[in-house]
Write a protein that holds these residues in place. Structure first.
Motif, PDB file in Angstrom:
ATOM      1  N   GLY A 191       0.821  -1.211   0.000  1.00 34.67           N
ATOM      2  CA  GLY A 191       0.000   0.000   0.000  1.00 34.67           C
ATOM      3  C   GLY A 191       0.849   1.251   0.000  1.00 34.67           C
ATOM      4  O   GLY A 191       0.522   2.239   0.657  1.00 34.67           O
ATOM      5  N   GLN A 213       0.686   5.798   1.645  1.00 31.97           N
ATOM      6  CA  GLN A 213       1.476   6.421   2.711  1.00 31.97           C
ATOM      7  C   GLN A 213       0.995   7.864   2.911  1.00 31.97           C
ATOM      8  O   GLN A 213       0.584   8.509   1.957  1.00 31.97           O
ATOM      9  CB  GLN A 213       2.956   6.412   2.328  1.00 31.97           C
ATOM     10  CG  GLN A 213       3.580   5.026   2.355  1.00 31.97           C
ATOM     11  CD  GLN A 213       3.914   4.556   3.762  1.00 31.97           C
ATOM     12  OE1 GLN A 213       3.613   5.230   4.763  1.00 31.97           O
ATOM     13  NE2 GLN A 213       4.509   3.396   3.868  1.00 31.97           N
ATOM     14  N   THR A 236      -0.329   3.913   5.742  1.00 31.30           N
ATOM     15  CA  THR A 236       0.015   2.494   5.807  1.00 31.30           C
ATOM     16  C   THR A 236       1.357   2.242   6.486  1.00 31.30           C
ATOM     17  O   THR A 236       1.906   1.149   6.408  1.00 31.30           O
ATOM     18  CB  THR A 236       0.013   1.889   4.395  1.00 31.30           C
ATOM     19  OG1 THR A 236       0.825   2.687   3.524  1.00 31.30           O
ATOM     20  CG2 THR A 236      -1.395   1.821   3.830  1.00 31.30           C
ATOM     21  N   PRO A 257      -1.524  -2.476   7.364  1.00 35.74           N
ATOM     22  CA  PRO A 257      -1.729  -2.758   5.941  1.00 35.74           C
ATOM     23  C   PRO A 257      -2.914  -1.949   5.431  1.00 35.74           C
ATOM     24  O   PRO A 257      -3.851  -1.640   6.187  1.00 35.74           O
ATOM     25  CB  PRO A 257      -2.029  -4.263   5.900  1.00 35.74           C
ATOM     26  CG  PRO A 257      -2.450  -4.613   7.276  1.00 35.74           C
ATOM     27  CD  PRO A 257      -1.818  -3.631   8.215  1.00 35.74           C
ATOM     28  N   LYS A 258      -2.903  -1.603   4.150  1.00 35.97           N
ATOM     29  CA  LYS A 258      -3.963  -0.747   3.620  1.00 35.97           C
ATOM     30  C   LYS A 258      -5.334  -1.380   3.768  1.00 35.97           C
ATOM     31  O   LYS A 258      -6.346  -0.674   3.887  1.00 35.97           O
ATOM     32  CB  LYS A 258      -3.699  -0.390   2.165  1.00 35.97           C
ATOM     33  CG  LYS A 258      -3.766  -1.545   1.182  1.00 35.97           C
ATOM     34  CD  LYS A 258      -3.560  -1.048  -0.251  1.00 35.97           C
ATOM     35  CE  LYS A 258      -3.537  -2.168  -1.263  1.00 35.97           C
ATOM     36  NZ  LYS A 258      -3.352  -1.665  -2.645  1.00 35.97           N
TER      37      LYS A 258
END
Length: 337
Positions: free
Chosen positions: A15, A19, A22, A26-27
């Motif tokens: 992901g 940013q 993430t 996790p996304k």
């Protein structure tokens, strides 16, 4: 008896385009509509597709996902985890190869960074009725170069598929949902890395086409959101809240609530205008602020702020920030007063 009994979900990616949100998760665990993205996907598979046997491929910050969902029992599911090591082979095809020993009949593949309003059960039904080797859920897209692109004939039989072409042969793209027969693994095992260094699922599907097997495209009406950027979090939030409506799990004091909103547990909201399409994560504190079309993650403090179309990370402290389209990462501290 139901023909398709298992769903494979790919949720191993970094992901990086999401940013700074993430950095610590996790996304697929980013919240939209009051729940992690992945939870919405799992509940969709359970409730719409009527599938509760899940093979969940995880990688980046896998513990975050595994601790939240466990064995799936609390969600009415049976989840088995498959780990994709982040220093191993890359690409969707490499991730799918990992589940080969777990598959003995036709199955669904769901990319976990997608959310659907369309009834994908119709895609499964088409696959079964046509006795296809592969069925792809597709849509028309104004920017097809971001996706796998397909060419079909008048009977919706796929004649060509290519990954992220610079010159797309059509505007018809693969979304994030597939139905496969186990024959796909034979062709996955024939692949070499693409020019971008990944094992491409579209290359395996093209091999299936060239072998003369039945590959179909199924275009089902209804919304679909691919979550790759911060703006997609907001778009997904609005799609879901339009369906879910307002959920308020905390007391508010002297606040104007413009529906729909989601307010999590343990929040403290005072002297503020919240909504529409605002999601406030659990434990957050909103004081003398205006928030609309905005997602605030858990345990953040928002004081004397005016935020629109913004994403605010967890454990932030913001004071006096007045901004449209703010993107503020976890643990940030901003004082504009």
């Amino acid at each position: 008896m139901q023909f398709v009994l298992k769903a494979v979900i790919l949720a191993a990616g970094y992901g990086s385009r999401l940013q700074p949100f993430t950095s610590h998760r996790p996304k697929h665990m980013l919240p939209v509509g009051g729940k992690p993205i992945l939870q919405h996907g799992l509940e969709y598979i359970r409730d719409v597709l009527k599938i509760n046997e899940i093979l969940l491929v995880v990688g980046y910050q896998k513990e975050n996902i595994m601790e939240y969902f466990g064995n799936g029992k609390d969600f009415g599911l049976n989840i088995k985890y498959i780990v994709q090591h982040m220093n191993g082979k890359r690409g969707l095809a490499a991730a799918l190869q990992l589940v080969e020993t777990e598959i003995s009949s036709d199955f669904c593949l769901y990319l976990a960074d997608n959310l659907f309003g369309a009834n994908l059960k119709k895609v499964v039904e088409s696959h079964v009725e046509n006795n296809s080797s592969v069925t792809l859920h597709v849509e028309q897209h104004e920017n097809p170069s971001r996706y796998g692109v397909v060419v079909t004939n008048e009977n919706n039989i796929v004649t060509k598929v290519v990954e992220k072409p610079k010159l797309p042969p059509s505007n018809t793209v693969i979304t994030g949902f597939y139905v496969f027969s186990p024959i796909i693994f034979h062709y996955l095992n024939k692949l070499s890395p693409s020019a971008r260094g990944e094992y491409e699922l579209t290359d395996a599907i093209q091999l299936v086409i060239e072998a003369g097997l039945d590959v179909r495209a199924s275009m089902i009406s209804g919304w679909r959101q691919d979550i790759g950027y911060a703006g997609d979090i907001l778009a997904s939030n609005e799609h879901l809240m339009g369906d879910i409506g307002t959920v308020i799990r905390s007391e508010t004091t002297n606040c104007e609530i413009i529906e729909p909103v989601f307010i999590g547990e343990g929040c403290d909201l005072r002297d503020s205008t919240i909504g529409p399409f605002a999601t406030i994560g659990k434990g957050s504190k909103i004081i003398n602020s205006n928030l609309s079309h905005t997602v605030v993650l858990e345990n953040s403090l928002i004081d004397e702020c005016d935020l629109q179309s913004s994403v605010i990370g967890s454990k932030c402290k913001l004071k006096g920030l007045k901004q449209f389209n703010a993107k503020v990462g976890d643990y940030s501290s901003i004082n504009k007063l």
